[in-house]
Design an enzyme around this catalytic site. Structure first.
Site, PDB file in Angstrom:
ATOM      1  N   ARG A 118      31.311  62.588  96.841  1.00 44.71           N
ATOM      2  CA  ARG A 118      32.518  63.656  96.860  1.00 44.71           C
ATOM      3  C   ARG A 118      33.883  64.049  97.045  1.00 44.71           C
ATOM      4  NH1 ARG A 118      27.569  66.435  97.742  1.00 44.71           N
ATOM      5  NH2 ARG A 118      26.009  66.078  95.590  1.00 44.71           N
ATOM      6  N   LYS A 140      45.268  60.852  88.506  1.00 47.09           N
ATOM      7  CA  LYS A 140      44.119  60.648  87.259  1.00 47.09           C
ATOM      8  C   LYS A 140      44.020  59.370  87.445  1.00 47.09           C
ATOM      9  CE  LYS A 140      45.873  63.365  82.658  1.00 47.09           C
ATOM     10  NZ  LYS A 140      46.925  62.933  81.627  1.00 47.09           N
ATOM     11  N   GLU A 182      56.899  53.060  79.317  1.00 52.93           N
ATOM     12  CA  GLU A 182      56.360  54.417  80.145  1.00 52.93           C
ATOM     13  C   GLU A 182      57.772  54.865  81.209  1.00 52.93           C
ATOM     14  OE1 GLU A 182      53.688  56.608  79.874  1.00 52.93           O
ATOM     15  OE2 GLU A 182      52.281  53.918  80.230  1.00 52.93           O
ATOM     16  N   LYS A 224      57.540  62.377  86.987  1.00 55.36           N
ATOM     17  CA  LYS A 224      56.528  61.841  87.173  1.00 55.36           C
ATOM     18  C   LYS A 224      55.653  63.613  88.190  1.00 55.36           C
ATOM     19  CE  LYS A 224      51.873  60.993  86.391  1.00 55.36           C
ATOM     20  NZ  LYS A 224      51.442  59.292  85.488  1.00 55.36           N
ATOM     21  N   GLU A 234      46.458  69.550  83.668  1.00 61.72           N
ATOM     22  CA  GLU A 234      47.229  69.394  82.090  1.00 61.72           C
ATOM     23  C   GLU A 234      47.170  70.123  81.470  1.00 61.72           C
ATOM     24  OE1 GLU A 234      46.828  65.173  81.190  1.00 61.72           O
ATOM     25  OE2 GLU A 234      46.847  65.701  78.502  1.00 61.72           O
ATOM     26  N   ARG A 238      52.063  68.782  81.620  1.00 61.30           N
ATOM     27  CA  ARG A 238      51.858  67.563  81.548  1.00 61.30           C
ATOM     28  C   ARG A 238      51.176  66.732  80.592  1.00 61.30           C
ATOM     29  NH1 ARG A 238      48.108  65.579  86.763  1.00 61.30           N
ATOM     30  NH2 ARG A 238      48.575  63.448  86.292  1.00 61.30           N
ATOM     31  N   ASN A 242      51.764  62.342  77.745  1.00 55.34           N
ATOM     32  CA  ASN A 242      50.989  62.018  76.311  1.00 55.34           C
ATOM     33  C   ASN A 242      51.860  61.080  75.292  1.00 55.34           C
ATOM     34  OD1 ASN A 242      48.602  61.343  77.716  1.00 55.34           O
ATOM     35  ND2 ASN A 242      48.117  63.069  78.406  1.00 55.34           N
ATOM     36  N   HIS A 245      50.851  58.155  73.381  1.00 49.90           N
ATOM     37  CA  HIS A 245      49.690  57.587  73.800  1.00 49.90           C
ATOM     38  C   HIS A 245      48.344  57.787  73.043  1.00 49.90           C
ATOM     39  CE1 HIS A 245      51.926  56.916  77.206  1.00 49.90           C
ATOM     40  NE2 HIS A 245      51.125  57.039  78.389  1.00 49.90           N
ATOM     41  N   HIS A 249      46.507  54.391  72.165  1.00 52.89           N
ATOM     42  CA  HIS A 249      45.274  53.914  73.119  1.00 52.89           C
ATOM     43  C   HIS A 249      44.182  54.004  71.293  1.00 52.89           C
ATOM     44  CE1 HIS A 249      45.401  56.898  76.355  1.00 52.89           C
ATOM     45  NE2 HIS A 249      46.252  56.139  76.541  1.00 52.89           N
ATOM     46  N   HIS A 262      48.841  48.112  77.863  1.00 53.95           N
ATOM     47  CA  HIS A 262      49.012  49.590  77.623  1.00 53.95           C
ATOM     48  C   HIS A 262      50.998  49.869  77.069  1.00 53.95           C
ATOM     49  CE1 HIS A 262      48.350  53.621  78.556  1.00 53.95           C
ATOM     50  NE2 HIS A 262      49.393  53.784  79.355  1.00 53.95           N
TER      51      HIS A 262
HETATM   52  N1  LIG Z   1      46.246  56.850  85.971  1.00 50.88           N
HETATM   53  C1  LIG Z   1      47.882  57.537  85.359  1.00 50.88           C
HETATM   54  O1  LIG Z   1      48.019  57.780  85.400  1.00 50.88           O
HETATM   55  C2  LIG Z   1      48.030  56.469  84.361  1.00 50.88           C
HETATM   56  C3  LIG Z   1      49.664  56.082  83.355  1.00 50.88           C
HETATM   57  C4  LIG Z   1      49.267  55.339  82.789  1.00 50.88           C
HETATM   58  C5  LIG Z   1      48.830  54.382  82.375  1.00 50.88           C
HETATM   59  N2  LIG Z   1      47.644  53.994  83.504  1.00 50.88           N
HETATM   60  C6  LIG Z   1      46.499  53.444  83.269  1.00 50.88           C
HETATM   61  O2  LIG Z   1      46.753  51.697  83.664  1.00 50.88           O
HETATM   62  C7  LIG Z   1      46.765  50.720  83.063  1.00 50.88           C
HETATM   63  C8  LIG Z   1      47.666  49.315  83.088  1.00 50.88           C
HETATM   64  O3  LIG Z   1      48.516  49.705  84.376  1.00 50.88           O
HETATM   65  P1  LIG Z   1      49.221  47.888  84.891  1.00 50.88           P
HETATM   66  O4  LIG Z   1      49.818  48.473  83.172  1.00 50.88           O
HETATM   67  O5  LIG Z   1      49.521  48.193  85.722  1.00 50.88           O
HETATM   68  O6  LIG Z   1      48.057  47.216  84.163  1.00 50.88           O
HETATM   69  P2  LIG Z   1      47.536  46.445  85.136  1.00 50.88           P
HETATM   70  O7  LIG Z   1      46.720  47.085  86.018  1.00 50.88           O
HETATM   71  O8  LIG Z   1      46.173  45.684  84.167  1.00 50.88           O
HETATM   72  O9  LIG Z   1      48.871  44.634  85.516  1.00 50.88           O
HETATM   73  C9  LIG Z   1      48.445  43.926  85.208  1.00 50.88           C
HETATM   74  C10 LIG Z   1      48.709  42.774  84.917  1.00 50.88           C
HETATM   75  O10 LIG Z   1      49.468  42.248  86.474  1.00 50.88           O
HETATM   76  C11 LIG Z   1      48.653  41.265  87.275  1.00 50.88           C
HETATM   77  N3  LIG Z   1      49.177  42.408  88.230  1.00 50.88           N
HETATM   78  C12 LIG Z   1      49.520  43.464  89.000  1.00 50.88           C
HETATM   79  N4  LIG Z   1      50.143  43.375  89.877  1.00 50.88           N
HETATM   80  C13 LIG Z   1      51.255  41.463  90.702  1.00 50.88           C
HETATM   81  C14 LIG Z   1      51.812  41.486  90.764  1.00 50.88           C
HETATM   82  N5  LIG Z   1      53.009  42.150  91.614  1.00 50.88           N
HETATM   83  N6  LIG Z   1      52.733  40.398  90.841  1.00 50.88           N
HETATM   84  C15 LIG Z   1      51.520  39.971  90.120  1.00 50.88           C
HETATM   85  N7  LIG Z   1      50.522  39.716  88.468  1.00 50.88           N
HETATM   86  C16 LIG Z   1      50.544  41.092  88.561  1.00 50.88           C
HETATM   87  C17 LIG Z   1      47.302  42.702  86.984  1.00 50.88           C
HETATM   88  O11 LIG Z   1      46.743  41.561  87.565  1.00 50.88           O
HETATM   89  C18 LIG Z   1      46.879  42.309  85.749  1.00 50.88           C
HETATM   90  O12 LIG Z   1      47.013  41.397  85.070  1.00 50.88           O
HETATM   91  C19 LIG Z   1      45.793  50.930  81.561  1.00 50.88           C
HETATM   92  O13 LIG Z   1      44.320  51.441  82.242  1.00 50.88           O
HETATM   93  C20 LIG Z   1      46.790  52.334  81.724  1.00 50.88           C
HETATM   94  O14 LIG Z   1      45.390  53.200  80.751  1.00 50.88           O
HETATM   95  C21 LIG Z   1      47.215  55.012  83.801  1.00 50.88           C
HETATM   96 ZN   LIG Z   2      50.405  55.638  79.688  1.00 49.60          ZN
END
Ligand SMILES: NC(=O)c1ccc[n+]([C@@H]2O[C@H](COP(=O)([O-])OP(=O)(O)OC[C@H]3O[C@@H](n4cnc5c(N)ncnc54)[C@H](O)[C@@H]3O)[C@@H](O)[C@H]2O)c1
Ligand SMILES: [Zn+2]
Length: 359
Positions: A118, A140, A182, A224, A234, A238, A242, A245, A249, A262
């Protein structure tokens, strides 16, 4: 180094932003109150930074789980693998989970931490622009379902966020650019001066100027953190984060997770939201032009995938967390720097946007 604060009363936490932070272990140590640490990362990030992270943590029992790299693995099956390890190694309630990676690893690590017994403490070490400006902050967490993006998850805040600028050196251009979607979003929803700054400085960012990158990470995190502090769960403001998005999505799910990054899907989604905002008379055509111009200047995609039909979009957009009683709700724009709260539009207006928006 800069230190920002996400102000959430007893759940408040710092965001550290700067160079060389991975090796400044005193920052991390302040937030670890256990002997057991699980590092959740993926194979790519591990090959670059796992050693740097582990060095200096010899006094702890450190376990590592390397997930396969990709959005297509952000699902419950791999969360289960994290649980398996936590249980096999008898992790207790005060153990710390560290998520080292981009948004995928951060969302998954955070969700596993939220659920295990938990909730166990966790730390975000975001390694992409996208994760540093957005996903690591605000709590999130979660995973995708075949029928909908981020549909399984929890709100769960980290103990701290440690954004080391140096790790961006190994990030490829496509990923760096995707993160800018973003960043532009913050300008669009609430920060006109930031949008104007981006219009002037986007080339510096594309050239990976360190000061410019540091600036956008700070400014994005400030935006943020303010939004999250005002509305952690949210119920109102908040949701403006989106912007783009709901369309984005739909593209991610519709095209298959991982096909569009993304941030790329969000950029196209912002294009749709911009078109619709203008169509219903809220956004001026001059603002539409500036928005599309900045997205293009940032080398983000704005043209929708031709494989997806309006009907498919509508079908996918009805699976969205903002929807109420099955009605699609969208974040739209009144102007650059001013977003609406989630709102319904007439079906015909949405259909016209889906049929006519072409980037
Ligand atoms: N929780 C939230 O509030 C929130 C907000 C926005 C996006 N997201 C989520 O985040 C995800 C996208 O995140 P992302 O764009 O970071 O994608 P990701 O985590 O897939 O990373 C992108 C790529 O870069 C590589 N990578 C990461 N760090 C690296 C580095 N320093 N050097 C070389 N390669 C590296 C990873 O292995 C991957 O191949 C989505 O699933 C999205 O839904 C969440
Ligand atoms: Zn996003």
């Amino acid at each position: 180094m800069k230190e920002l604060k996400v102000d959430l009363k007893d759940k408040s936490y710092p965001i550290y932003i700067g160079s060389g932070l991975l090796s400044k272990k005193e920052l991390l140590l302040k937030h670890i109150k256990s002997k057991q640490i699980l590092i959740v990362t993926n194979s790519t990030v591990a090959s670059f930074y796992l050693k740097d992270l582990i060095q200096g943590l010899e006094q702890f029992n450190v376990e590592v789980i390397e997930l396969p790299d990709g959005e297509q693995y952000k699902n419950i099956e791999y969360i289960n693998q994290i649980f398996d390890l936590l249980l096999e190694k008898k992790f207790s309630r005060n153990s710390t989970l560290i998520a080292l990676g981009g948004g995928v690893v951060g969302d998954m690590g955070g969700f596993a931490a939220a659920c295990y017994q938990r909730g166990i403490p966790f730390i975000q070490i975001p390694t992409t622009v996208l994760a540093q400006v957005d996903s690591s902050v605000g709590g999130k967490t979660g995973v995708n379902h075949a029928l909908g993006k981020n549909m399984i998850g929890a709100f769960y805040q980290p103990q701290c966020v440690l954004a080391d600028m140096d790790v961006l050196d190994t990030l490829d251009d496509r990923q760096l650019i995707a993160g800018l979607a973003e960043v532009i979003k913050y300008g669009l929803i609430r920060d006109l001066p930031f949008f104007e700054w981006l219009e002037k400085n986007i080339d510096l960012l594309l050239a990976r100027d360190k000061d410019a990158l540091t600036y956008i990470i700070e400014r994005s995190c400030i935006n943020k953190a303010e939004v999250v502090a005002e509305d952690e769960y949210e119920s109102g403001i908040r949701a403006t984060l989106n912007l783009g998005h709901t369309f984005g999505h739909a593209i991610e799910t519709g095209m298959g997770y991982g096909k569009y990054l993304h941030g790329e899907a969000v950029a196209i989604g912002i294009g749709y939201a911009t078109d619709l905002s203008h169509r219903i008379g809220r956004l001026s055509s001059a603002d539409v032009d500036r928005i599309i111009a900045l997205l293009k200047q940032a080398q983000l995609p704005v043209i929708p995938p031709k494989e997806m039909t309006p009907t498919q979009f509508i079908e996918l957009m009805t699976v969205d967390k903002k929807n109420v009683d099955g009605n699609i709700k969208l974040i739209l724009l009144d102007a650059i720097g001013k977003a609406t709260l989630p709102m319904c539009v007439e079906d015909t207006m949405l259909e016209q946007t889906l049929e006519n928006y072409a980037g």
